[in-house]
Write a protein that holds these residues in place. Structure first.
Motif, PDB file in Angstrom:
ATOM      1  N   LYS A 498      40.833  38.670  38.550  1.00 50.86           N
ATOM      2  CA  LYS A 498      40.471  38.554  37.187  1.00 50.86           C
ATOM      3  C   LYS A 498      39.976  37.138  37.062  1.00 50.86           C
ATOM      4  O   LYS A 498      38.736  36.746  36.638  1.00 50.86           O
ATOM      5  CB  LYS A 498      41.344  38.771  36.154  1.00 50.86           C
ATOM      6  N   GLN A 499      40.914  36.212  37.592  1.00 48.24           N
ATOM      7  CA  GLN A 499      40.343  34.643  37.549  1.00 48.24           C
ATOM      8  C   GLN A 499      39.089  34.196  38.233  1.00 48.24           C
ATOM      9  O   GLN A 499      38.260  33.653  37.587  1.00 48.24           O
ATOM     10  CB  GLN A 499      41.707  33.595  37.918  1.00 48.24           C
ATOM     11  N   LEU A 500      38.968  34.759  39.306  1.00 48.04           N
ATOM     12  CA  LEU A 500      37.876  34.428  40.161  1.00 48.04           C
ATOM     13  C   LEU A 500      36.487  35.301  39.400  1.00 48.04           C
ATOM     14  O   LEU A 500      35.269  34.550  39.481  1.00 48.04           O
ATOM     15  CB  LEU A 500      37.808  34.897  41.441  1.00 48.04           C
ATOM     16  N   CYS A 501      36.726  36.517  39.129  1.00 49.12           N
ATOM     17  CA  CYS A 501      35.417  37.077  38.263  1.00 49.12           C
ATOM     18  C   CYS A 501      35.181  36.497  37.129  1.00 49.12           C
ATOM     19  O   CYS A 501      33.944  36.240  36.880  1.00 49.12           O
ATOM     20  CB  CYS A 501      35.777  38.443  38.020  1.00 49.12           C
ATOM     21  N   ASP A 502      36.202  35.992  36.163  1.00 47.76           N
ATOM     22  CA  ASP A 502      35.616  35.172  35.059  1.00 47.76           C
ATOM     23  C   ASP A 502      34.901  33.951  35.465  1.00 47.76           C
ATOM     24  O   ASP A 502      33.955  33.488  34.692  1.00 47.76           O
ATOM     25  CB  ASP A 502      36.969  35.114  34.342  1.00 47.76           C
ATOM     26  N   LEU A 527      33.318  39.729  45.894  1.00 44.68           N
ATOM     27  CA  LEU A 527      34.757  39.661  46.008  1.00 44.68           C
ATOM     28  C   LEU A 527      35.546  40.147  47.213  1.00 44.68           C
ATOM     29  O   LEU A 527      36.596  39.739  47.515  1.00 44.68           O
ATOM     30  CB  LEU A 527      35.550  39.911  44.763  1.00 44.68           C
ATOM     31  N   ASN A 528      34.791  41.178  48.058  1.00 45.74           N
ATOM     32  CA  ASN A 528      35.357  41.984  48.961  1.00 45.74           C
ATOM     33  C   ASN A 528      34.892  41.088  50.089  1.00 45.74           C
ATOM     34  O   ASN A 528      35.787  40.627  51.246  1.00 45.74           O
ATOM     35  CB  ASN A 528      34.901  43.475  48.957  1.00 45.74           C
ATOM     36  N   SER A 529      33.841  40.574  50.263  1.00 42.84           N
ATOM     37  CA  SER A 529      33.198  40.121  51.603  1.00 42.84           C
ATOM     38  C   SER A 529      32.818  38.565  51.620  1.00 42.84           C
ATOM     39  O   SER A 529      32.673  38.013  52.758  1.00 42.84           O
ATOM     40  CB  SER A 529      31.727  40.635  51.781  1.00 42.84           C
TER      41      SER A 529
END
Length: 744
Positions: A498-502, A527-529
């Motif tokens: 969540k933090q990275l996505c935001d 966020l996967n690769s």
């Protein structure tokens, strides 16, 4: 229900042992309250997902025919909606007595179905049971093998029974001989058996804030009154008085958790009329005492033996009184009918002599040790659990250790390291420079990213080609076409990130609008690769650097208590220089330090041996994770975390050495590198002479793959005041060097 990072790693370790071409037996030891059923459920789900071409059936056996197999079924069905693969059934198979069946034609066979989980209670296999007497279990297994199924056998509480090869235990032989993979969840792994794999999760790991991303699965602070000379009424009155204060403390937290006390009772000995009468009278007195203090109680001795002093009387279920906000204060329960029952809001256990003959044990304590706090965070109030007992029987598998800082060391000081500009660093995570650099990077790899989206979301974006694992450069993947399954997985994925996505959202929104692609698709690819790429950009563009502040203070807490299993590794401590005096419940074994792992034992022995041969160490100890001796550091997302050093030493010359102990192989190498980076940062970017010349921090990595237990030492220190290279010394030589430092 999500796995914590440590639970996920542990389950992955078990999954990695599966070999489609050979049989594997894995013994899995994990503390009560660590989520074994959740991890077993995840293992089942992930095994199916990662091996889509294999045909599985799963058999789970519990040591009980009471509520345990039923609860196992209920938990799996509850958990599976959040698991990687949920399209499987779990069923509790009950076996009636063969004496009640007149015709074999009326006996239903068990039909093997792909990916189905069959749960049995131990009594289903014994004499006089249809499943055993009529060979239904045997037919089921033979039929499954003939149809090409791979049998996965999970034995819960494998240390209970399963060893005798009597008619009651033929089931064990049948399963062990035919299973492709055997998972034995046991409290006592056979360390002398070279043919079984071992996966061991320790309680100290569960509540290690570094290993488990700040999650605390268990309560950590025991408060106990264990006195066999007190009467039942005295114990109960004192417990109620404290419980009322506890309720007030919980109410102040305003988190919707109503604490509960548990009273464990045994059967009322119906064959002994005198004991039975005393049991009933004692039970009546307990209820009267609760009524007098306005304590809301229920009695649960099984579904057909329930009572309460609230309006619903017998009309309640265990699930209802388990809920965090349930108004019931006290639950009077029997072990058998409630086996497998979890109630995290419970934080007090009461054992009274006249209604309980069972000793205090790890399994019983597990009922009040689960952490109820939201997001498994630590809180001083909810991390306490209370034990009141006056039972006569000696504890059979529990040791209570009471730590006290020795009086002669009460004024001695240690160092802790704080980041004093936490607020500035938090604000720096969303700075404009990061957005600029991230945008530049994203558009620099624009075409490869778009190609990854197209190769991952195929068939006009109707199918998600999900990579399960990579082995020798080859990817193993599964395809997801059901949008509901995809959205469920994506929700879990975003929660973890969540933090990275935001943080990247403002840029990714523009990118997705430009290329008319789903934002979910891009997030999965990034966020996967490409997570490391993004984290590197964060690190390079943060506008605020940590400012470290050193605090010198006496060790706290002065008093501390821990409860361990009896078989915990222990080492005798020196009264001359060890920080604590440690009294165990068995006073003959006092002044022994319980240790958590082989690497810790190796380091403990090295320091102990040094103190016996030389005079250089003034004080030393295994540090407590509840102490005020820690170093703050930043994780990849610039969140402030605490590292509680494993061993703390103070030399006669006033120099300090803090030691972080790791094993080789390391259970979390990425976290270790993060700590090393932080320790280096303490000294390379110090303010004035912050640490000069008082402190060195060493990471000692103990090789557990050989019998020599060699130690690789990495040392971090102020190289302006100590010009000699401390990394050239062995662990023992480092102690000698620091003990003889000439400090001005």
């Amino acid at each position: 229900m999500e796995l914590t990072s440590l639970q996920l790693k542990t389950t992955t370790d078990i999954l990695n042992l599966y070999n489609p071409n050979e049989k594997v037996i894995c013994e899995f030891k994990s503390p009560t309250g660590s989520g074994k059923t959740l991890m077993a459920s995840y293992f089942i789900s992930a095994l199916i997902e990662q091996n889509p071409n294999d045909k599985f059936i799963f058999v789970i056996a519990t040591p009980s025919s009471s509520s345990l197999p039923y609860f196992f079924e209920q938990k799996i069905n509850k958990y599976k909606v959040d698991l990687p693969y949920s399209n499987f059934e779990a069923e509790y198979i009950q076996s009636p007595s063969s004496a009640k069946t007149d015709k074999t034609e009326s006996i239903e066979k068990i039909i093997p179905e792909q990916n189905k989980v069959y749960i049995f209670g131990k009594a289903s296999f014994g004499k006089g049971r249809i499943l055993s007497e009529y060979g239904i279990i045997d037919d089921f297994v033979v039929s499954a093998i003939d149809k090409g199924y791979k049998l996965i056998y999970i034995r819960d509480e494998a240390h209970i029974g399963g060893e005798k090869q009597t008619k009651d235990e033929n089931f064990e032989t049948l399963m062990n001989n035919n299973a492709s993979f055997v998972l034995k969840m046991t409290a006592t792994p056979d360390n002398n058996n070279p043919f079984t794999k071992k996966v061991i999760l320790k309680e100290s790991q569960l509540n290690n804030p570094v290993l488990n991303d700040g999650k605390w699965l268990l309560k950590t602070i025991p408060v106990s009154l264990l006195d066999k000379d007190l009467e039942d009424t005295e114990i109960l009155e004192d417990a109620i008085k404290h419980f009322k204060k506890i309720k007030e403390d919980y109410a102040k937290l305003n988190i919707g958790i109503h604490p509960a006390m548990l009273i464990q009772v045994d059967n009322d000995a119906p064959t002994d009329k005198i004991k039975s009468q005393k049991f009933k009278e004692a039970l009546i007195e307990i209820k009267k005492t609760f009524d007098a203090h306005n304590i809301a109680w229920v009695q649960y001795f099984g579904n057909n033996d329930k009572d309460s002093n609230r309006v619903y009387k017998k009309d309640f279920t265990l699930d209802e009184i388990t809920e965090n906000n349930n108004i019931i204060d006290a639950i009077i329960f029997k072990i058998g009918p409630s086996t497998g029952w979890d109630i995290p809001r419970a934080n007090m256990l009461i054992q009274l002599r006249n209604v309980s003959s069972s000793s205090l044990n790890i399994q019983t304590l597990g009922r009040i040790k689960r952490n109820p706090y939201p997001n498994l965070e630590w809180n001083e109030t909810t991390s306490k659990y209370y034990i009141y007992s006056n039972t006569q029987k000696t504890n059979d598998d529990v040791s209570e250790y009471n730590y006290k800082v020795r009086d002669k060391f009460s004024t001695e000081t240690f160092l802790s390291i704080d980041i004093e500009n936490k607020a500035e660093i938090k604000d720096s995570k969303s700075n404009e420079e990061f957005k600029k650099n991230f945008s530049s990077w994203l558009y620099g790899v624009e075409n490869p990213i778009l190609q990854e989206v197209e190769s991952t979301f195929i068939d006009n974006h109707k199918t998600y080609r999900k990579v399960l694992s990579t082995a020798k450069g080859n990817q193993i993947y599964t395809t997801i076409t059901n949008p509901f399954i995809f959205l469920r997985d994506y929700k879990r994925f975003i929660t973890v990130n969540k933090q990275l996505c935001d943080l990247i959202k403002p840029i990714t929104d523009i990118f997705c609008d430009k290329h008319k692609i789903q934002k979910k698709f891009l997030n999965i690819i990034l966020l996967n690769s490409h997570k490391k790429d993004i984290l590197n950009i964060i690190s390079k563009t943060r506008t605020r650097k940590p400012k470290y502040k050193i605090t010198e203070h006496p060790y706290n807490p002065v008093f501390y208590k821990e409860i361990y299993e009896k078989d915990q590794e222990k080492k005798k401590i020196s009264k001359r220089d060890y920080l604590f005096g440690i009294n165990e419940d068995d006073m003959l074994n006092g002044n022994q330090q319980p240790l958590d792992s082989t690497p810790e034992k190796v380091v403990f022995n090295l320091i102990q041996n040094y103190t016996e041969d030389y005079e250089g160490i003034h004080i030393w100890a295994k540090n407590l994770t509840a102490s005020n001796i820690f170093g703050e550091y930043l994780d990849d997302m610039l969140n402030v975390k605490k590292s509680y050093f494993d061993f703390i030493l103070k030399f006669e010359n006033g120099f300090y050495l803090y030691i972080e102990v790791k094993g080789i192989p390391d259970i979390n190498a990425d976290k270790t590198e993060l700590l090393k980076s932080a320790y280096s940062d303490y000294f390379n970017k110090r303010i004035d002479d912050l640490f000069s010349p008082k402190l060195a921090i060493a990471v000692w990595e103990v090789n557990t793959t050989n019998n020599n237990y060699s130690i690789h030492s990495s040392v971090y220190y102020d190289k302006q005041t100590i010009t000699e290279n401390l990394n050239k010394f062995s662990a023992e030589q480092l102690l000698d060097k620091l003990a003889n430092l000439n400090i001005k």
